[in-house]
Design a protein around this motif. Sequence first.
Motif, short mmCIF file in Angstrom:
data_model
loop_
_atom_site.label_atom_id
_atom_site.label_comp_id
_atom_site.label_asym_id
_atom_site.label_seq_id
_atom_site.Cartn_x
_atom_site.Cartn_y
_atom_site.Cartn_z
N GLU A 1 0.85 -1.12 -0.02
CA GLU A 1 0.00 -0.11 0.04
C GLU A 1 0.83 1.09 0.12
O GLU A 1 0.62 2.22 -0.63
N SER A 2 1.88 1.36 0.78
CA SER A 2 2.91 2.47 0.75
C SER A 2 3.43 2.61 -0.49
O SER A 2 3.65 3.80 -0.79
N ILE A 3 3.98 1.70 -1.10
CA ILE A 3 4.51 1.63 -2.52
C ILE A 3 3.87 2.09 -3.50
O ILE A 3 3.95 3.17 -4.27
N LEU A 4 2.27 1.86 -3.49
CA LEU A 4 1.31 2.33 -4.35
C LEU A 4 0.92 3.68 -4.31
O LEU A 4 0.57 4.38 -5.07
N ARG A 5 1.11 4.25 -2.92
CA ARG A 5 0.87 5.51 -2.50
C ARG A 5 2.14 6.45 -3.01
O ARG A 5 1.94 7.82 -3.00
N GLY A 6 3.12 5.84 -3.57
CA GLY A 6 4.17 6.64 -3.97
C GLY A 6 5.48 6.75 -2.84
O GLY A 6 6.31 7.69 -3.07
N GLN A 7 5.13 6.26 -1.74
CA GLN A 7 6.39 6.21 -0.78
C GLN A 7 7.26 5.42 -1.20
O GLN A 7 7.05 4.25 -1.50
N SER A 8 8.72 5.70 -0.91
CA SER A 8 9.79 4.91 -1.31
C SER A 8 10.41 4.71 -0.09
O SER A 8 10.28 5.24 0.97
N ALA A 9 11.30 3.37 -0.15
CA ALA A 9 11.90 3.00 0.74
C ALA A 9 13.30 2.26 0.14
O ALA A 9 13.32 1.63 -1.06
N THR A 10 14.38 2.18 0.95
CA THR A 10 15.55 1.79 0.78
C THR A 10 15.82 0.10 0.86
O THR A 10 16.48 -0.32 1.70
N TYR A 11 14.99 -0.61 0.21
CA TYR A 11 14.93 -2.07 0.55
C TYR A 11 16.38 -2.71 0.18
O TYR A 11 16.69 -3.66 0.79
N ALA A 12 17.06 -2.24 -1.10
CA ALA A 12 18.27 -2.90 -1.26
C ALA A 12 19.33 -2.56 -0.22
O ALA A 12 20.08 -3.58 -0.18
N ARG A 13 19.17 -1.46 0.45
CA ARG A 13 20.29 -1.15 1.35
C ARG A 13 20.01 -1.96 2.58
O ARG A 13 20.86 -2.45 3.26
N THR A 14 18.67 -2.13 3.04
CA THR A 14 18.19 -3.13 4.13
C THR A 14 18.64 -4.39 3.91
O THR A 14 19.48 -5.12 4.64
N LEU A 15 18.48 -5.09 2.62
CA LEU A 15 19.02 -6.35 2.27
C LEU A 15 20.54 -6.26 2.33
O LEU A 15 21.02 -7.59 2.82
N ARG A 16 21.18 -5.56 1.85
CA ARG A 16 22.75 -5.44 1.69
C ARG A 16 23.22 -5.55 3.14
O ARG A 16 24.03 -6.14 3.52
N ASP A 17 22.72 -4.65 3.99
CA ASP A 17 23.07 -4.57 5.50
C ASP A 17 22.92 -5.95 6.11
O ASP A 17 24.13 -6.38 6.98
#
Length: 356
Positions: A82-98
């Motif tokens: 829902e948050s992505i469809l609303r246009g909110q972004s997040a750094t999932y790649a960085r979360t995964l890398r860490d």
Amino acid sequence: MATLYVASTETFVGKSAVCIGLLRRMQQDGFRIGYMKPVSVAVAHTREAAIDEDAAFIRGTLGLEASLEHIAPVLITPGVVESILRGQSATYARTLRDAYLTIARDKDIVVLEGTNTWSEGALVDLTSDQVTDLLQAPTLLVTRYRSTLNVDTILSVQRYVGDRLLGVLINQIEEPHLDFVQSRVMPFLERRGIPVFGLMPRDSTLGGVTVNELLEHLGGQLIGQPAWCARTIEALMIGAMGADASISFFRRRANKAVITGGDRSDLQLAALETSTTALVLTGNFRPSPQVLDRANERQVPIVLVPDDTLTTVDRAERLFGRVRFHQAAKLQRFAELLEASFDFDRLYDAMGMRLR
């Protein structure tokens, strides 16, 4: 330190079981192991948090010390969608890398369990190819064999990921196809530069469910003794033919559940003359006294469900499709099959891993 991404292009091919089997053998061979499920689209909610149940099970089974937050760092919940469809972004790649860097610390090998299909994770920019690019992980493709169309799938993955495809494990091969896969398909793939690390036959006991599990899943009413419901169902059959052909049809499968209309006493009695573990009667029809007496003699539980036959079959097949390896006996059997069928030495050589 080595990294291996275990991938598939469809659901229910045995990725979780393969990950457990590989990691257990690697532990036995003296390697310091780590496990991750980088992206999870099947999230369960507990009172405390959202978790990936398979990742939690593997963590407990292997005695891993890493936290679940690091083992399954990206959970695609409805709230995330829902948050992505609303246009909110997040750094999932960085979360995964860490999380990966934390898991990989002081390890010899980290096994990454991929998503069900190549497209899952696109919403968070973490599809299979994106994850393998990010973590520089070679890929072991796990696929089932049903026909030569599966060869198309393997070749398509090779074309898509190129040298990052380390090889394949062909799983769930029906006995009539084993010789063809070994003599024709395997050499063909090898000539195309795709190492085949293992050919695993289909084992009906691994895909089985208990009568209790089927009863709970369908939400039906039990007729019979609860003690009979601990037995394992290895196959599903639909009773929808004429009475004359039913006996020979039902004899084709042992330890089966027969799903048929509750008003078809002729098919129910025919099924009870063969190796039947349970009867599932649709339409909320109670069985005739003759069927009840015969089922009682054979100690076969009857499950009454309100749905029609096609709906019931669809629901039952979903249960069989998503059987989890959360049972010690199934894990042990799968480990035996993997040990007999998989070339661990070849995998170790391909990954640059050296036995101590």
